[in-house]
Design an enzyme around this catalytic site. Structure first.
Site, PDB file in Angstrom:
ATOM      1  N   ARG A  38     -16.026  -9.802 -10.077  1.00  0.00           N
ATOM      2  CA  ARG A  38     -16.839 -11.177  -8.975  1.00  0.00           C
ATOM      3  C   ARG A  38     -17.790  -9.496  -8.800  1.00  0.00           C
ATOM      4  NH1 ARG A  38     -14.445 -13.063  -2.984  1.00  0.00           N
ATOM      5  NH2 ARG A  38     -15.912 -12.031  -2.627  1.00  0.00           N
ATOM      6  N   ARG A  67     -16.694 -15.527  10.798  1.00  0.00           N
ATOM      7  CA  ARG A  67     -17.051 -13.876  11.007  1.00  0.00           C
ATOM      8  C   ARG A  67     -17.746 -13.569  11.929  1.00  0.00           C
ATOM      9  NH1 ARG A  67     -15.737 -13.985   5.233  1.00  0.00           N
ATOM     10  NH2 ARG A  67     -16.558 -12.484   4.073  1.00  0.00           N
ATOM     11  N   ARG A 126      -9.339  -6.842  -8.539  1.00  0.00           N
ATOM     12  CA  ARG A 126      -9.773  -8.251  -9.212  1.00  0.00           C
ATOM     13  C   ARG A 126     -10.409  -8.415 -10.008  1.00  0.00           C
ATOM     14  NH1 ARG A 126     -10.925 -11.228  -3.139  1.00  0.00           N
ATOM     15  NH2 ARG A 126     -12.402 -10.065  -3.748  1.00  0.00           N
ATOM     16  N   LYS A 147      -6.242 -12.730   2.400  1.00  0.00           N
ATOM     17  CA  LYS A 147      -6.342 -13.670   2.921  1.00  0.00           C
ATOM     18  C   LYS A 147      -6.646 -14.577   1.867  1.00  0.00           C
ATOM     19  CE  LYS A 147     -10.647 -12.598   4.882  1.00  0.00           C
ATOM     20  NZ  LYS A 147     -10.457 -11.366   4.241  1.00  0.00           N
ATOM     21  N   ARG A 172     -19.303  -4.311   2.236  1.00  0.00           N
ATOM     22  CA  ARG A 172     -18.572  -5.669   3.146  1.00  0.00           C
ATOM     23  C   ARG A 172     -17.818  -5.349   4.303  1.00  0.00           C
ATOM     24  NH1 ARG A 172     -16.270  -7.529  -1.724  1.00  0.00           N
ATOM     25  NH2 ARG A 172     -15.172  -8.813  -0.596  1.00  0.00           N
TER      26      ARG A 172
HETATM   27  P1  AP5 Z   1      -7.851 -10.959  -1.976  1.00  0.00           P
HETATM   28  O1  AP5 Z   1      -6.636 -12.465  -1.346  1.00  0.00           O
HETATM   29  O2  AP5 Z   1      -8.794 -11.782  -2.631  1.00  0.00           O
HETATM   30  O3  AP5 Z   1      -8.529 -11.173  -0.752  1.00  0.00           O
HETATM   31  P2  AP5 Z   1      -9.518 -12.056   0.470  1.00  0.00           P
HETATM   32  O4  AP5 Z   1      -8.856 -11.130   2.167  1.00  0.00           O
HETATM   33  O5  AP5 Z   1      -9.357 -12.922   0.903  1.00  0.00           O
HETATM   34  O6  AP5 Z   1     -10.713 -11.238   0.611  1.00  0.00           O
HETATM   35  P3  AP5 Z   1     -12.544 -11.034   0.234  1.00  0.00           P
HETATM   36  O7  AP5 Z   1     -11.924  -9.953  -0.836  1.00  0.00           O
HETATM   37  O8  AP5 Z   1     -12.437 -12.471  -0.086  1.00  0.00           O
HETATM   38  O9  AP5 Z   1     -13.001 -11.070   0.771  1.00  0.00           O
HETATM   39  P4  AP5 Z   1     -14.286 -11.778   1.836  1.00  0.00           P
HETATM   40  O10 AP5 Z   1     -13.498 -12.121   2.336  1.00  0.00           O
HETATM   41  O11 AP5 Z   1     -15.486 -10.422   1.805  1.00  0.00           O
HETATM   42  O12 AP5 Z   1     -14.977 -13.246   0.622  1.00  0.00           O
HETATM   43  P5  AP5 Z   1     -15.170 -14.350   0.523  1.00  0.00           P
HETATM   44  O13 AP5 Z   1     -15.339 -15.206   0.092  1.00  0.00           O
HETATM   45  O14 AP5 Z   1     -14.918 -14.882   2.735  1.00  0.00           O
HETATM   46  O15 AP5 Z   1      -7.348 -10.072  -2.796  1.00  0.00           O
HETATM   47  C1  AP5 Z   1      -7.865  -8.888  -2.972  1.00  0.00           C
HETATM   48  C2  AP5 Z   1      -7.161  -8.360  -4.436  1.00  0.00           C
HETATM   49  O16 AP5 Z   1      -5.852  -7.977  -3.905  1.00  0.00           O
HETATM   50  C3  AP5 Z   1      -6.671 -10.184  -5.027  1.00  0.00           C
HETATM   51  O17 AP5 Z   1      -7.436  -9.332  -6.636  1.00  0.00           O
HETATM   52  C4  AP5 Z   1      -5.102  -9.360  -5.058  1.00  0.00           C
HETATM   53  O18 AP5 Z   1      -4.881 -10.473  -5.940  1.00  0.00           O
HETATM   54  C5  AP5 Z   1      -4.542  -8.586  -4.639  1.00  0.00           C
HETATM   55  N1  AP5 Z   1      -3.889  -8.681  -3.431  1.00  0.00           N
HETATM   56  C6  AP5 Z   1      -3.833  -9.303  -1.851  1.00  0.00           C
HETATM   57  N2  AP5 Z   1      -3.073  -9.204  -1.588  1.00  0.00           N
HETATM   58  C7  AP5 Z   1      -2.419  -7.887  -2.063  1.00  0.00           C
HETATM   59  C8  AP5 Z   1      -1.195  -7.292  -1.522  1.00  0.00           C
HETATM   60  N3  AP5 Z   1      -0.264  -7.349  -0.595  1.00  0.00           N
HETATM   61  N4  AP5 Z   1      -1.013  -6.354  -3.252  1.00  0.00           N
HETATM   62  C9  AP5 Z   1      -1.836  -5.545  -3.242  1.00  0.00           C
HETATM   63  N5  AP5 Z   1      -2.639  -6.408  -4.122  1.00  0.00           N
HETATM   64  C10 AP5 Z   1      -3.428  -7.338  -3.008  1.00  0.00           C
HETATM   65  O19 AP5 Z   1     -16.809 -13.832   1.727  1.00  0.00           O
HETATM   66  C11 AP5 Z   1     -17.653 -13.394   0.587  1.00  0.00           C
HETATM   67  C12 AP5 Z   1     -18.921 -13.345   0.639  1.00  0.00           C
HETATM   68  O20 AP5 Z   1     -19.250 -14.684   1.395  1.00  0.00           O
HETATM   69  C13 AP5 Z   1     -19.664 -12.671   1.954  1.00  0.00           C
HETATM   70  O21 AP5 Z   1     -19.497 -11.145   2.116  1.00  0.00           O
HETATM   71  C14 AP5 Z   1     -20.169 -13.367   3.143  1.00  0.00           C
HETATM   72  O22 AP5 Z   1     -21.593 -12.750   2.028  1.00  0.00           O
HETATM   73  C15 AP5 Z   1     -20.425 -15.118   2.818  1.00  0.00           C
HETATM   74  N6  AP5 Z   1     -19.382 -15.481   3.389  1.00  0.00           N
HETATM   75  C16 AP5 Z   1     -18.194 -15.680   3.335  1.00  0.00           C
HETATM   76  N7  AP5 Z   1     -17.882 -16.435   4.385  1.00  0.00           N
HETATM   77  C17 AP5 Z   1     -19.045 -16.011   5.469  1.00  0.00           C
HETATM   78  C18 AP5 Z   1     -19.211 -16.341   6.677  1.00  0.00           C
HETATM   79  N8  AP5 Z   1     -18.014 -16.926   7.128  1.00  0.00           N
HETATM   80  N9  AP5 Z   1     -20.073 -16.019   8.054  1.00  0.00           N
HETATM   81  C19 AP5 Z   1     -21.751 -15.539   6.989  1.00  0.00           C
HETATM   82  N10 AP5 Z   1     -21.060 -15.370   5.807  1.00  0.00           N
HETATM   83  C20 AP5 Z   1     -20.064 -15.759   5.232  1.00  0.00           C
HETATM   84 MG    MG Z   2     -11.007 -14.608  -0.478  1.00  0.00          MG
END
Ligand code: AP5
Ligand code: MG
Length: 211
Positions: free
Chosen positions: A156, A88, A123, A13, A167
């Site tokens: 991270r 979410r 990552r 994402k 997760r």
């Molecule tokens: P990346 O693009 O970073 O992945 P992402 O989909 O953004 O997912 P996140 O890991 O950020 O996960 P998340 O949604 O749990 O985290 P968030 O920060 O929102 O890609 C991941 C890796 O893969 C990278 O290294 C990238 O380079 C690689 N990659 C990407 N595309 C690729 C491809 N096609 N091929 C190969 N490699 C690839 O949330 C973190 C925490 O915050 C949650 O757990 C929760 O505690 C809290 N939180 C955030 N939002 C909320 C909410 N709305 N409600 C409640 N809690 C929340």
């Molecule tokens: Mg992310």
């Protein structure tokens, strides 16, 4: 364009949001990045969120809904935005509807759990600006250093294997039902995440150009 990005943790994402943001000239709002910045700055909200985020649990709805309400009221959101990581849960999606925000689409990047686990271990994120890299798929120009701000790249805390599994469980039980929620509104778009970032981007941009 007002876009929601859905998908499991690590589906890409954040990676795709960066490119869509440049293409459509609209800001990305990542609740994860906002919470991590608050955590680093040790604000009240950051301290409240710390235990949840580090265990891979969701931060309480009222906290993130408050963050989004404030952020969407800012000027740069007038012409559209990308929501990365929000909503979410069903109550978060309902809150967005109650705010009167009408989105154009909710695009879900579909990636198998086994692939997610592989990706997360590689990552690296910039400890200064939050930019995301991968040891195999998205290498920085200089080892361990962020291309855009020169910050140090670190693992991270919630990318530890056990936390990733939690997760994923949280995603399947609490976030995945949002696909049906937006399907019922005829807003759901599905894109199969590819092994290469570029290939996923091509599919994402093609899908968005058709709405
Ligand atoms: P990346 O693009 O970073 O992945 P992402 O989909 O953004 O997912 P996140 O890991 O950020 O996960 P998340 O949604 O749990 O985290 P968030 O920060 O929102 O890609 C991941 C890796 O893969 C990278 O290294 C990238 O380079 C690689 N990659 C990407 N595309 C690729 C491809 N096609 N091929 C190969 N490699 C690839 O949330 C973190 C925490 O915050 C949650 O757990 C929760 O505690 C809290 N939180 C955030 N939002 C909320 C909410 N709305 N409600 C409640 N809690 C929340
Ligand atoms: Mg992310």
């Amino acid at each position: 364009m007002k876009l929601i990005l859905l998908g499991a943790p690590g589906a890409g994402k954040g990676t795709q949001a960066e490119i869509i943001s440049e293409t459509y000239k609209i800001p990305t709002i990542s609740t994860g990045n906002i919470i991590r910045a608050a955590l680093k700055a040790e604000t009240d909200m950051g301290l409240k969120a710390k235990a949840y985020i580090e265990k891979g649990e969701l931060v309480p709805d009222e906290v993130v809904i408050g963050i989004i309400k404030d952020r969407l009221a800012e000027d740069d959101c007038k012409n559209g935005f990308i929501l990365d990581g929000f909503p979410r849960t069903i109550p978060q999606a309902e809150a967005l509807d109650t705010m009167g925000i009408v989105i154009d689409a909710a695009l879900s990047i579909e990636v198998e759990d086994s692939e997610i686990v592989k990706r997360m271990s590689g990552r690296r994120v910039c400890e200064k600006c939050g930019a995301s890299y991968h040891t195999l798929y998205k290498k920085p120009i200089k080892d361990g250093i962020c291309n855009s701000c020169g910050g140090k790249l670190v693992i991270r805390k919630d990318d530890e294997p056990e936390t990733v599994l939690n997760r994923l469980n949280v995603y399947h039980s609490q976030t995945e039902p949002l696909k049906d929620y937006y399907k019922a509104q005829s807003k759901l778009l599905l894109v199969e995440g590819q092994e290469d970032v570029k290939d996923t981007t091509a599919l994402v941009l093609k899908t968005l150009s058709e709405i």
